[in-house]
Design a protein around this motif. Structure first.
Motif, PDB file in Angstrom:
ATOM      1  N   GLN A   1       0.882  -1.244   0.243  1.00 44.86           N
ATOM      2  CA  GLN A   1       0.210  -0.009  -0.089  1.00 44.86           C
ATOM      3  C   GLN A   1       0.772   1.583   0.528  1.00 44.86           C
ATOM      4  OE1 GLN A   1      -3.081  -0.481   3.263  1.00 44.86           O
ATOM      5  NE2 GLN A   1      -4.268  -1.476   1.907  1.00 44.86           N
ATOM      6  N   GLN A   2       2.070   0.775   0.121  1.00 41.88           N
ATOM      7  CA  GLN A   2       2.679   2.200   0.964  1.00 41.88           C
ATOM      8  C   GLN A   2       3.325   2.709  -0.457  1.00 41.88           C
ATOM      9  OE1 GLN A   2       1.841   4.596   3.233  1.00 41.88           O
ATOM     10  NE2 GLN A   2       3.030   4.418   3.739  1.00 41.88           N
ATOM     11  N   ILE A   3       4.119   1.652  -1.490  1.00 32.80           N
ATOM     12  CA  ILE A   3       4.489   1.524  -2.711  1.00 32.80           C
ATOM     13  C   ILE A   3       3.851   2.811  -3.693  1.00 32.80           C
ATOM     14  CG2 ILE A   3       5.491  -0.224  -4.551  1.00 32.80           C
ATOM     15  CD1 ILE A   3       6.788  -1.699  -2.257  1.00 32.80           C
ATOM     16  N   GLY A   4       2.222   1.537  -2.908  1.00 29.97           N
ATOM     17  CA  GLY A   4       0.985   2.522  -4.108  1.00 29.97           C
ATOM     18  C   GLY A   4       1.089   3.775  -4.093  1.00 29.97           C
ATOM     19  N   LYS A   5       1.236   4.265  -2.935  1.00 30.56           N
ATOM     20  CA  LYS A   5       0.732   5.464  -2.749  1.00 30.56           C
ATOM     21  C   LYS A   5       1.648   6.441  -3.060  1.00 30.56           C
ATOM     22  CE  LYS A   5      -2.398   4.899   1.826  1.00 30.56           C
ATOM     23  NZ  LYS A   5      -2.196   5.270   3.517  1.00 30.56           N
ATOM     24  N   ARG A   6       3.192   5.724  -2.977  1.00 27.07           N
ATOM     25  CA  ARG A   6       4.477   6.635  -3.511  1.00 27.07           C
ATOM     26  C   ARG A   6       4.793   6.667  -4.938  1.00 27.07           C
ATOM     27  NH1 ARG A   6       6.433   4.353   1.795  1.00 27.07           N
ATOM     28  NH2 ARG A   6       7.225   2.898   0.388  1.00 27.07           N
TER      29      ARG A   6
ATOM     30  N   ASN B   1      -2.577  -6.982  -3.862  1.00 28.18           N
ATOM     31  CA  ASN B   1      -1.560  -7.764  -3.954  1.00 28.18           C
ATOM     32  C   ASN B   1      -0.851  -7.886  -5.825  1.00 28.18           C
ATOM     33  OD1 ASN B   1      -0.343  -9.979  -3.388  1.00 28.18           O
ATOM     34  ND2 ASN B   1      -2.121 -11.842  -3.948  1.00 28.18           N
ATOM     35  N   TYR B   2      -0.079  -7.985  -5.812  1.00 28.33           N
ATOM     36  CA  TYR B   2       1.126  -7.817  -6.878  1.00 28.33           C
ATOM     37  C   TYR B   2       2.276  -8.321  -6.742  1.00 28.33           C
ATOM     38  CZ  TYR B   2       2.751  -3.348  -5.405  1.00 28.33           C
ATOM     39  OH  TYR B   2       3.775  -2.528  -5.205  1.00 28.33           O
ATOM     40  N   ALA B   3       2.916  -9.681  -7.492  1.00 30.84           N
ATOM     41  CA  ALA B   3       4.532  -9.482  -7.488  1.00 30.84           C
ATOM     42  C   ALA B   3       5.510  -8.827  -7.776  1.00 30.84           C
ATOM     43  CB  ALA B   3       4.834 -11.022  -9.233  1.00 30.84           C
ATOM     44  N   LEU B   4       6.316  -8.161  -7.257  1.00 29.68           N
ATOM     45  CA  LEU B   4       7.418  -7.146  -6.816  1.00 29.68           C
ATOM     46  C   LEU B   4       7.871  -7.558  -8.695  1.00 29.68           C
ATOM     47  CD1 LEU B   4       8.564  -7.148  -2.991  1.00 29.68           C
ATOM     48  CD2 LEU B   4       7.495  -5.700  -4.343  1.00 29.68           C
ATOM     49  N   ASP B   5       8.353  -8.563  -9.251  1.00 26.12           N
ATOM     50  CA  ASP B   5       9.100  -8.337 -10.204  1.00 26.12           C
ATOM     51  C   ASP B   5       8.062  -8.092 -11.232  1.00 26.12           C
ATOM     52  OD1 ASP B   5      11.055 -10.850  -9.401  1.00 26.12           O
ATOM     53  OD2 ASP B   5       9.840 -12.399 -10.266  1.00 26.12           O
ATOM     54  N   GLU B   6       6.751  -7.832 -11.224  1.00 23.77           N
ATOM     55  CA  GLU B   6       5.907  -6.724 -12.449  1.00 23.77           C
ATOM     56  C   GLU B   6       6.376  -5.651 -11.562  1.00 23.77           C
ATOM     57  OE1 GLU B   6       1.796  -9.511 -12.349  1.00 23.77           O
ATOM     58  OE2 GLU B   6       1.984  -8.384 -10.543  1.00 23.77           O
ATOM     59  N   LEU B   7       6.512  -5.392  -9.778  1.00 25.95           N
ATOM     60  CA  LEU B   7       7.231  -3.441  -9.929  1.00 25.95           C
ATOM     61  C   LEU B   7       8.381  -3.389 -10.419  1.00 25.95           C
ATOM     62  CD1 LEU B   7       6.407  -1.185  -8.346  1.00 25.95           C
ATOM     63  CD2 LEU B   7       7.488  -2.601  -5.918  1.00 25.95           C
ATOM     64  N   VAL B   8       9.375  -4.342 -10.416  1.00 25.67           N
ATOM     65  CA  VAL B   8      10.349  -4.264 -10.697  1.00 25.67           C
ATOM     66  C   VAL B   8      10.760  -3.520 -12.373  1.00 25.67           C
ATOM     67  CG1 VAL B   8      12.719  -5.175 -11.653  1.00 25.67           C
ATOM     68  CG2 VAL B   8      11.836  -5.626  -9.274  1.00 25.67           C
TER      69      VAL B   8
ATOM     70  N   TRP C   1      13.705   4.882  -2.541  1.00 27.99           N
ATOM     71  CA  TRP C   1      12.830   5.177  -2.086  1.00 27.99           C
ATOM     72  C   TRP C   1      11.021   4.954  -2.238  1.00 27.99           C
ATOM     73  CZ3 TRP C   1       8.434   7.872  -4.785  1.00 27.99           C
ATOM     74  CH2 TRP C   1       6.887   8.457  -4.293  1.00 27.99           C
ATOM     75  N   LEU C   2      10.336   4.423  -3.337  1.00 25.98           N
ATOM     76  CA  LEU C   2       9.557   4.086  -3.768  1.00 25.98           C
ATOM     77  C   LEU C   2       9.484   2.819  -2.644  1.00 25.98           C
ATOM     78  CD1 LEU C   2       7.101   3.854  -6.139  1.00 25.98           C
ATOM     79  CD2 LEU C   2       8.060   2.042  -7.256  1.00 25.98           C
ATOM     80  N   ILE C   3       9.995   1.182  -2.780  1.00 19.11           N
ATOM     81  CA  ILE C   3      10.041   0.685  -2.148  1.00 19.11           C
ATOM     82  C   ILE C   3      10.128   0.912  -0.810  1.00 19.11           C
ATOM     83  CG2 ILE C   3      11.033  -1.435  -1.539  1.00 19.11           C
ATOM     84  CD1 ILE C   3      11.582  -1.997  -4.613  1.00 19.11           C
TER      85      ILE C   3
ATOM     86  N   GLY D   1      15.612   7.449   0.792  1.00 22.52           N
ATOM     87  CA  GLY D   1      16.301   8.572   0.516  1.00 22.52           C
ATOM     88  C   GLY D   1      14.751  10.108  -0.525  1.00 22.52           C
ATOM     89  N   SER D   2      15.560  10.597  -1.192  1.00 22.14           N
ATOM     90  CA  SER D   2      14.523  11.364  -2.152  1.00 22.14           C
ATOM     91  C   SER D   2      13.937  10.238  -3.498  1.00 22.14           C
ATOM     92  CB  SER D   2      16.031  12.159  -2.902  1.00 22.14           C
ATOM     93  OG  SER D   2      15.580  12.763  -4.004  1.00 22.14           O
ATOM     94  N   MET D   3      13.018  10.468  -3.838  1.00 22.89           N
ATOM     95  CA  MET D   3      11.882  10.617  -4.561  1.00 22.89           C
ATOM     96  C   MET D   3      12.932  10.202  -5.984  1.00 22.89           C
ATOM     97  SD  MET D   3       8.489  11.785  -6.832  1.00 22.89           S
ATOM     98  CE  MET D   3       8.804  13.138  -4.766  1.00 22.89           C
ATOM     99  N   PHE D   4      12.853  11.055  -6.244  1.00 23.09           N
ATOM    100  CA  PHE D   4      14.535  11.035  -7.806  1.00 23.09           C
ATOM    101  C   PHE D   4      15.748  10.752  -7.240  1.00 23.09           C
ATOM    102  CE2 PHE D   4      11.216  14.913  -7.917  1.00 23.09           C
ATOM    103  CZ  PHE D   4      10.346  13.695  -9.511  1.00 23.09           C
ATOM    104  N   LYS D   5      15.942  10.287  -8.100  1.00 23.92           N
ATOM    105  CA  LYS D   5      17.805   9.995  -8.246  1.00 23.92           C
ATOM    106  C   LYS D   5      18.785  11.190  -8.074  1.00 23.92           C
ATOM    107  CE  LYS D   5      17.537   5.110 -10.105  1.00 23.92           C
ATOM    108  NZ  LYS D   5      16.953   4.774 -11.689  1.00 23.92           N
ATOM    109  N   PRO D   6      19.708  11.192  -7.843  1.00 26.88           N
ATOM    110  CA  PRO D   6      20.577  12.292  -8.164  1.00 26.88           C
ATOM    111  C   PRO D   6      20.961  12.841  -9.969  1.00 26.88           C
ATOM    112  CG  PRO D   6      21.349  10.359  -6.629  1.00 26.88           C
ATOM    113  CD  PRO D   6      20.186  10.604  -7.841  1.00 26.88           C
ATOM    114  N   MET D   7      20.689  14.680  -9.310  1.00 31.17           N
ATOM    115  CA  MET D   7      20.736  15.209 -10.691  1.00 31.17           C
ATOM    116  C   MET D   7      22.396  15.386 -11.438  1.00 31.17           C
ATOM    117  SD  MET D   7      18.219  17.891 -10.403  1.00 31.17           S
ATOM    118  CE  MET D   7      18.783  18.354  -9.228  1.00 31.17           C
ATOM    119  N   SER D   8      22.843  15.306 -12.575  1.00 28.28           N
ATOM    120  CA  SER D   8      23.839  14.932 -13.413  1.00 28.28           C
ATOM    121  C   SER D   8      24.585  17.007 -12.818  1.00 28.28           C
ATOM    122  CB  SER D   8      24.585  14.887 -14.489  1.00 28.28           C
ATOM    123  OG  SER D   8      23.234  15.689 -14.992  1.00 28.28           O
TER     124      SER D   8
END
Length: 136
Positions: free
Chosen positions: A6-11, A45-52, A65-67, A71-78
Motif C-alpha cells: 500500500q505504501q509503495i502504491g501511494k508513493r 496484491n501484485y508480484a514485486l517482479d511486476e513492480l521492478v 524511495w519507492l519501495i 532517501g529522495s524520490m528522484f535519483k541524484p541529478m548530473s
C-alpha cells in the motif's frame, strides 16, 4: 525491512501525479496492462517482479524511495542539473497547478508512514515543493 504494498502504491501514485502521467501513458511507457498498473497504484496484491519491470522505465525514480520510503524520490541529478532522461530538475513541466494536490498527498503519505513507524523524509519534500512554488 518489510515491503508494504500500500505504501509503495501511494508513493508510485504520488510520483505519477507529479509527473502528470495518465494510465494510457503509463501503459505505453511500461508495456504493462492496466490491471497490473492499477493494482500497484492501489496497493493491491501484485508480484514485486511486476513492480521492478515497471520501475525500470522511470530513469529518474529512486527505487529505494519507492519501495522503502528512504532517501529522495528522484535519483541524484548530473552536474549540469539534469536528470538521466535529460529533463531539467526531474520534472516534466511547470507544476504550480499541482502544488496543492501534491501537498495533500504528502500529508497522506506522511500520516501513513508515521502510523507504520517509518520516518520518511516528507518534510524535505514539502520544503522542495515550497521552494518550487516560490521560484515559479
Amino acid at each position: 525491512m518489510a515491503v508494504d504494498l500500500q505504501q509503495i502504491g501511494k508513493r508510485f501514485r504520488f510520483y505519477t501525479n507529479l509527473k502528470e502521467l495518465e494510465m494510457e501513458q503509463l501503459k505505453t511507457m511500461t508495456g504493462s496492462d492496466e490491471t497490473t498498473l492499477s493494482n500497484i497504484i492501489c496497493g493491491k496484491n501484485y508480484a514485486l517482479d511486476e513492480l521492478v519491470a515497471i520501475v525500470k522505465h522511470f530513469e529518474d525514480l529512486n527505487p529505494q524511495w519507492l519501495i522503502y520510503g528512504e532517501g529522495s524520490m528522484f535519483k541524484p541529478m548530473s552536474e549540469d542539473g539534469t536528470c538521466r532522461d535529460g529533463q531539467k530538475g526531474c520534472l516534466k513541466k511547470d507544476k504550480v497547478a499541482y502544488l496543492g494536490q501534491m501537498r495533500e498527498m504528502l500529508q497522506e503519505l506522511d500520516a501513513a508512514e508515521c502510523a507504520k513507524g517509518h520516518h520518511a523524509d516528507v518534510d524535505a519534500l514539502k520544503a522542495k515543493l515550497d521552494e518550487y512554488k516560490a521560484t515559479h
